[in-house]
Each structure stands twice: as structure tokens, then as C-alpha cells.
Motif scaffolding. Structure first.
Motif: not given
Ligand code: PHB
Length: 395
Positions: A51, A109-111, A133-134, A152, A154, A180, A182, A232, A261, A310
């Protein structure tokens, strides 16, 4: 003598003026001659590695299309592998802000990692653009004038999938995700829309990020027999989940819905197991507009790869930065003017044109997509112009 003197004086005055002129002109020219420093903080290893790579490819593609410069300025990239590890996030982002003195941070990428980045960006006032990351709080309770997102929240894909699940008439749903931000926020968005539409989430299943031992949870789904499952997962985890869901025999008996996703950037690896899956997302492979076709062709020619959501989000992060830089002719020190332009931006995105909500999150259409072959094919629109509520944001 007096003529000579005055001539000397005049000459001296001219020299001073000329020197001053040179200095005045030279100072900004010197600053403008320096490249703009872009801190790319992305996952280059781990379950989200692909990603991060696609985001960078998309970002660079837009810059290349502008002749390698934005607003006449070269870009210098400083890269950090965030490993999708929130425990290392503060140190990593501070390297970019304090050591490298970047002009803008692009990531991630990671919330959980992005939340730490946003805290540091807010404290230091460094411009930040989130290309994936949302985490809802980034454009909610933790919002800031200098933080923007081109992806976006989440809540958005969760909510739009909840709308679709209710429209399909499902009544009892189970959800499954990583425990977590997201995963939990996407499920919350799904539940909000699904229950508003008359459904009920009977059980929420989670496992720690980035675990992929799904077996016990799949056994529980089989025992509960809900009408539908909402999931998700993303990246490597999504590949494994979709294959395991199929291998457990569930694909034939309990419909699986997901935020997009689950099947984006993953289809080649998921193969037969993903065929027919329905998801919602702010992108689809077959959006038949000149803008999307040009983007996809250029991406394919440049990288010998099809782009995914992505890549598109990374491309649009560069577009948004260009809007800010163009407004100040490349002078990044004029941050307020940059921000003012970015707030009003209308991004001509491959996904379709989008605008920024007051909290700096894209207001955009969410498409219904179905997996056919190696493509997420758009079959309809789940929600038009969906704006994140921006809960808790005070700017
Ligand atoms: C997130 O952690 O916010 C996240 C990660 C991967 C996705 C989407 C959201 O595909």
C-alpha cells in the motif's frame, strides 16, 4: 572635486542600492531555488508494504506529469519506513520534522501511526497530507488547520457499506476486523447505517493487528449463521482473510461484504476466492472518464502495473499539494495562503471531482463495486457526496 565626490557618492549609493537589489532579489530566489522537502512516511515493510509503495508511485506520477516540479520547484523526498508500528511513530515523524526540517509530511497508511503523526504535525504546525489512514479523529477531534486528507475517514466506507447491507434487506450481521482504530471505526460506521436501515449487528469479532489466525472466528461465524458478514481488512491480511473465508466454506453460505480495501490491490493474490465479492469505496477500476482513463494508462505505462485506490490517493495528495504551492508561487513560507487555497480545492481526481469538508476530509461519492476477474467493477453508487460528520473538530 565636488563633482568627483558626488560622483563617488552617487556611485557608492548606486552600488549599495544595486547590492541591496541583488540581495533583495537573491534572497527569495535562493530560497525558491532550494527543493521543497517532502517527508514520505509510509509502510515499506509488513502487511501494508504494498500500500505504501502504491501511494508513493501515485504521488511521484503526478509530480512527473508536471515535469518533475510543483509550482516551479523541485521536490526532494525524505523517506521513512513507519513499519505500521504506532510505538515507533512519534520518533519517526520527529525525525522528519526536527532533523530533516521537511516542508510537508505525506503519510501514512495505518490509523494508529497517523494519529501520532497528526499530533506532532499539529504541535509543530508542519503541513501534513494524509494519503490513506482513515482515523476519524484526524479530521475530527484532532483536526488542525495544517492537516488535510486526500483519502477518506474510516467512518465513510463503513457507513456506505451499512447503507448497502440494509438496502439488500439483511437483518442480522456479524462484523470482523482488527482491533485498532481503523477496524473499530469502520465497524462503527457500518453499524450506524445498518441499524438506521433496520438491521442489527449481533456480534463484533476482532483480533489484534496484524494477526491473520482467523480460524476460531470463522468457526464462530458458521455457528451463529448471520444473514451477512461485514469485514474490514487490508493488504496482506485481506488476502488471507478472503481466502480463508472461502476455504471454510462460508462464501457459499453467508454473504461477505466489506469496505473496498478487502479487495483493492489484492485481487491477483486472492484469485477465485474474491470473485463476486461486493464492497463499497471511493474508487473503482472501471470509472470510465477521460480523467481516470488517462491516470490508469499513464500509471500502467510508467510502472507496468494497474493502479489501485492507494495509488490514486497518493496521486491526489500530490495534486492537493500542488494547489497549495501554486497559490503561493512555490513559496512554502506562506503557509496561511497555502492552507486557504487547499481548503477551497476542487480536486480533479481519477475517482471523480471532490472537495474538502470544513474539517479537511474529502466529500466524495462511495461506489458499489463487484469483483470481476482482476477488477473492482463499479455497479452503482452507494452514497453520493458523502461528507464525514467531522465530530469533535474545532478549528
Ligand atoms: C487504516 O489503518 O486507517 C487503514 C489501513 C489500510 C486501509 C485502510 C485504512 O486499506
Amino acid at each position: 572635486m565636488s563633482t568627483l565626490l558626488s560622483c563617488h557618492r552617487r556611485r557608492a549609493a548606486w552600488l549599495v542600492a544595486a547590492a541591496a537589489a541583488v540581495f533583495c532579489v537573491a534572497a527569495p530566489v535562493h530560497a525558491q531555488g532550494q527543493p521543497i522537502k517532502v517527508g514520505l512516511m509510509l509502510p515499506y515493510t509488513g502487511t501494508f508494504a504494498a500500500l505504501g509503495d502504491m501511494i508513493e508511485k501515485g504521488f511521484r506520477l503526478y509530480v512527473d506529469e508536471q515535469g518533475g516540479k510543483l509550482a516551479g520547484r523541485e521536490l526532494q523526498f525524505v523517506k521513512v519506513d513507519d513499519e505500521s508500528d504506532p510505538a515507533k511513530a512519534t520518533d519517526n515523524v520527529n525525525k522528519l520534522i526536527r532533523r530533516d526540517n521537511v516542508d510537508v509530511i505525506v503519510g501514512t497508511v495505518h490509523s494508529g501511526v497517523a494519529l501520532a503523526m497528526a499530533r506532532a504535525a499539529k504541535e509543530s504546525g508542519t503541513l501534513m497530507i494524509v494519503p490513506n489512514a482513515g482515523a476519524d479523529a484526524i479530521t475530527g477531534a484532532q483536526c488542525a488547520p495544517n492537516i488535510f486528507r486526500t483519502s477518506f475517514s474510516n467512518w465513510q466506507p463503513g457507513y456506505s457499506t451499512g447503507v448497502v447491507a440494509a438496502q439488500k434487506g439483511y437483518k442480522r450481521a456479524m462484523t470482523i476486523t482488527w482491533n485498532y482504530a481503523a477496524g473499530n471505526e469502520t465497524v462503527k460506521g457500518f453499524t450506524e447505517a445498518f441499524e438506521k436501515g433496520g438491521g442489527k449487528v449481533i456480534k463484533e469479532l476482532t483480533l489484534p493487528f496484524p494477526n491473520v489466525e482467523f480460524q476460531a472466528l470463522l468457526t464462530e461465524i458458521a455457528a451463529q449463521k448471520p444473514d451477512v458478514v461485514f469485514a474490514f481488512f487490508a493488504g496482506g491480511g485481506a488476502v488471507k482473510f478472503v481466502k480463508d473465508y472461502d476455504a471454510a466454506g462460508l462464501k457459499k453460505t453467508i454473504p461477505l461484504l466489506g469496505s473496498g480495501f478487502l479487495t483493492d490491490g489484492t485481487l491477483q493474490a486472492q484469485g477465485e476466492s474474491a470473485q463476486g465479492l461486493i464492497t463499497t469505496l471511493h474508487y473503482g477500476d472501471n470509472i470510465d472518464t477521460p480523467r481516470n482513463n488517462a491516470f490508469r494508462n499513464k500509471f500502467a505505462v510508467t510502472y507496468k502495473l494497474n493502479p489501485d485506490v492507494y495509488a490514486m490517493q497518493g496521486y491526489d495528495a500530490a495534486q492537493l499539494l500542488a494547489v497549495g504551492l501554486n497559490a503561493v508561487k512555490g513559496d512554502v513560507t506562506k503557509k496561511d495562503a497555502m492552507i486557504a487555497a487547499m481548503k477551497k480545492a476542487k480536486i480533479d481526481s481519477p475517482r471523480g471531482t471532490f472537495t474538502m469538508s470544513p474539517q479537511h476530509n474529502p466529500t466524495q461519492d462511495f461506489y458499489i463495486r463487484e469483483v470481476r476477474g482482476n477488477y473492482n467493477v463499479v455497479t452503482g453508487v452507494a452514497v453520493k457526496a458523502l461528507a464525514d460528520p467531522g465530530r469533535g473538530c474545532r478549528m
